[in-house]
Design a protein around this motif. Sequence first.
Motif, PDB file in Angstrom:
ATOM      1  N   ALA A 186       0.900  -1.178  -0.065  1.00  0.00           N
ATOM      2  CA  ALA A 186      -0.125   0.036  -0.006  1.00  0.00           C
ATOM      3  C   ALA A 186       0.891   1.300   0.027  1.00  0.00           C
ATOM      4  O   ALA A 186       0.624   2.282  -0.460  1.00  0.00           O
ATOM      5  CB  ALA A 186      -0.902   0.170   1.357  1.00  0.00           C
ATOM      6  N   GLN A 187       1.956   1.121   0.662  1.00  0.00           N
ATOM      7  CA  GLN A 187       2.817   2.363   0.912  1.00  0.00           C
ATOM      8  C   GLN A 187       3.421   2.662  -0.716  1.00  0.00           C
ATOM      9  O   GLN A 187       3.742   3.882  -1.085  1.00  0.00           O
ATOM     10  CB  GLN A 187       4.077   1.965   1.534  1.00  0.00           C
ATOM     11  CG  GLN A 187       3.557   2.066   3.227  1.00  0.00           C
ATOM     12  CD  GLN A 187       4.960   1.481   3.930  1.00  0.00           C
ATOM     13  OE1 GLN A 187       5.812   1.359   3.511  1.00  0.00           O
ATOM     14  NE2 GLN A 187       4.799   1.914   5.469  1.00  0.00           N
ATOM     15  N   GLN A 188       3.504   1.574  -1.556  1.00  0.00           N
ATOM     16  CA  GLN A 188       3.960   2.083  -2.842  1.00  0.00           C
ATOM     17  C   GLN A 188       2.996   3.153  -3.711  1.00  0.00           C
ATOM     18  O   GLN A 188       3.518   3.717  -4.482  1.00  0.00           O
ATOM     19  CB  GLN A 188       4.175   0.760  -3.631  1.00  0.00           C
ATOM     20  CG  GLN A 188       5.247  -0.194  -3.063  1.00  0.00           C
ATOM     21  CD  GLN A 188       5.246  -1.300  -3.694  1.00  0.00           C
ATOM     22  OE1 GLN A 188       4.824  -1.667  -4.678  1.00  0.00           O
ATOM     23  NE2 GLN A 188       5.953  -2.345  -3.309  1.00  0.00           N
ATOM     24  N   THR A 189       1.703   3.040  -3.302  1.00  0.00           N
ATOM     25  CA  THR A 189       0.848   3.954  -4.059  1.00  0.00           C
ATOM     26  C   THR A 189       0.140   5.014  -3.270  1.00  0.00           C
ATOM     27  O   THR A 189      -0.541   5.573  -3.736  1.00  0.00           O
ATOM     28  CB  THR A 189       0.034   3.300  -4.885  1.00  0.00           C
ATOM     29  OG1 THR A 189      -0.838   2.246  -3.876  1.00  0.00           O
ATOM     30  CG2 THR A 189       0.393   2.157  -5.996  1.00  0.00           C
ATOM     31  N   GLY A 190       0.698   5.078  -1.880  1.00  0.00           N
ATOM     32  CA  GLY A 190      -0.044   5.925  -0.870  1.00  0.00           C
ATOM     33  C   GLY A 190       0.552   7.272  -0.956  1.00  0.00           C
ATOM     34  O   GLY A 190       1.339   7.602  -1.476  1.00  0.00           O
TER      35      GLY A 190
END
Length: 307
Positions: free
Chosen positions: A43-47
Amino acid sequence: MSLYCGTACRRKIFWCYRLLSTYVTKTRYLCELKEDDDACKKAQQTGAFYLFHNLAPLLQKSEHQYLAPQHSLLASLQKAEIETALQGSFIKLTKALFELNVKDASLLSTAQALLRWHDAHQFCSRSGQPTKKNVSGSKRVCPSNNIIYYPQVAPVVITLVSDGTRCLLVRQSSFPKGMYSALAGFCDIGESLEETVRREIAEEVGLEVDRLHYSASQHWPFPNSTLMIACHATVKPGQTELQVNLRELEAAAWFSRDEVATVLRRNNPSNQQQSGAVPFWLPPKLAIAHQLIKEWVEKPTCSPLPA
């Protein structure tokens, strides 16, 4: 007519179900992110991220408010370089909180509280060894004994006392000049909510509560993470003489409904108080103390229950 009502009822049920399903789905997804490191990393990759430096968020000034930009990539730059590149400044949340929109204020308050908790819990209280946080930051674990530490909040009661026609407002020496608010204090170990309300009012102003009821609650990040539990309380009309505890309070006084309503109507009471236009001012709208006072002014028939 019956067909219309039936259709309306079905639509209402459908929308209720849809709302519930959306909330449950979102809640379970957030729970997964907190507990599953791999899901959180993905999720952090696109957050989007808020940036902090020494617990101060990066904000941009726009006329009469602050904007909290969100960023998809984290820059490994020095503080001054980040401020220049992103056209913002790292500003203390205590200064900016009341000039943020509700969404940003809530998220930044939560983020700062979590960052502060991690900073204060880097070592295990049992073994003294360094603890390790999970990816989401929802907990810390001691590798030597597997003790898990979760972020906690301290319960605080904030109570607006009334004698039926007036409300009691107080100020502490730490308050901004001219600001009055409701009574507030931490819950002691072993106390119920009701017991805390009664004790705080007795300790600080020497009054005994006759009736009380719960109003609402709010997370508050200062000075550390607290859960503000707002209540209304009344005292008997013949028992309103104040005995102010000057170790706790700088001042306390009764104010009429009209006096409080007048201050609430001011767009910027703090500035007008400094110019002498009003005798005092109240906490800003975002604070639960403001909502508690406003509720008392607008709902005079609201009767607390016996304490």
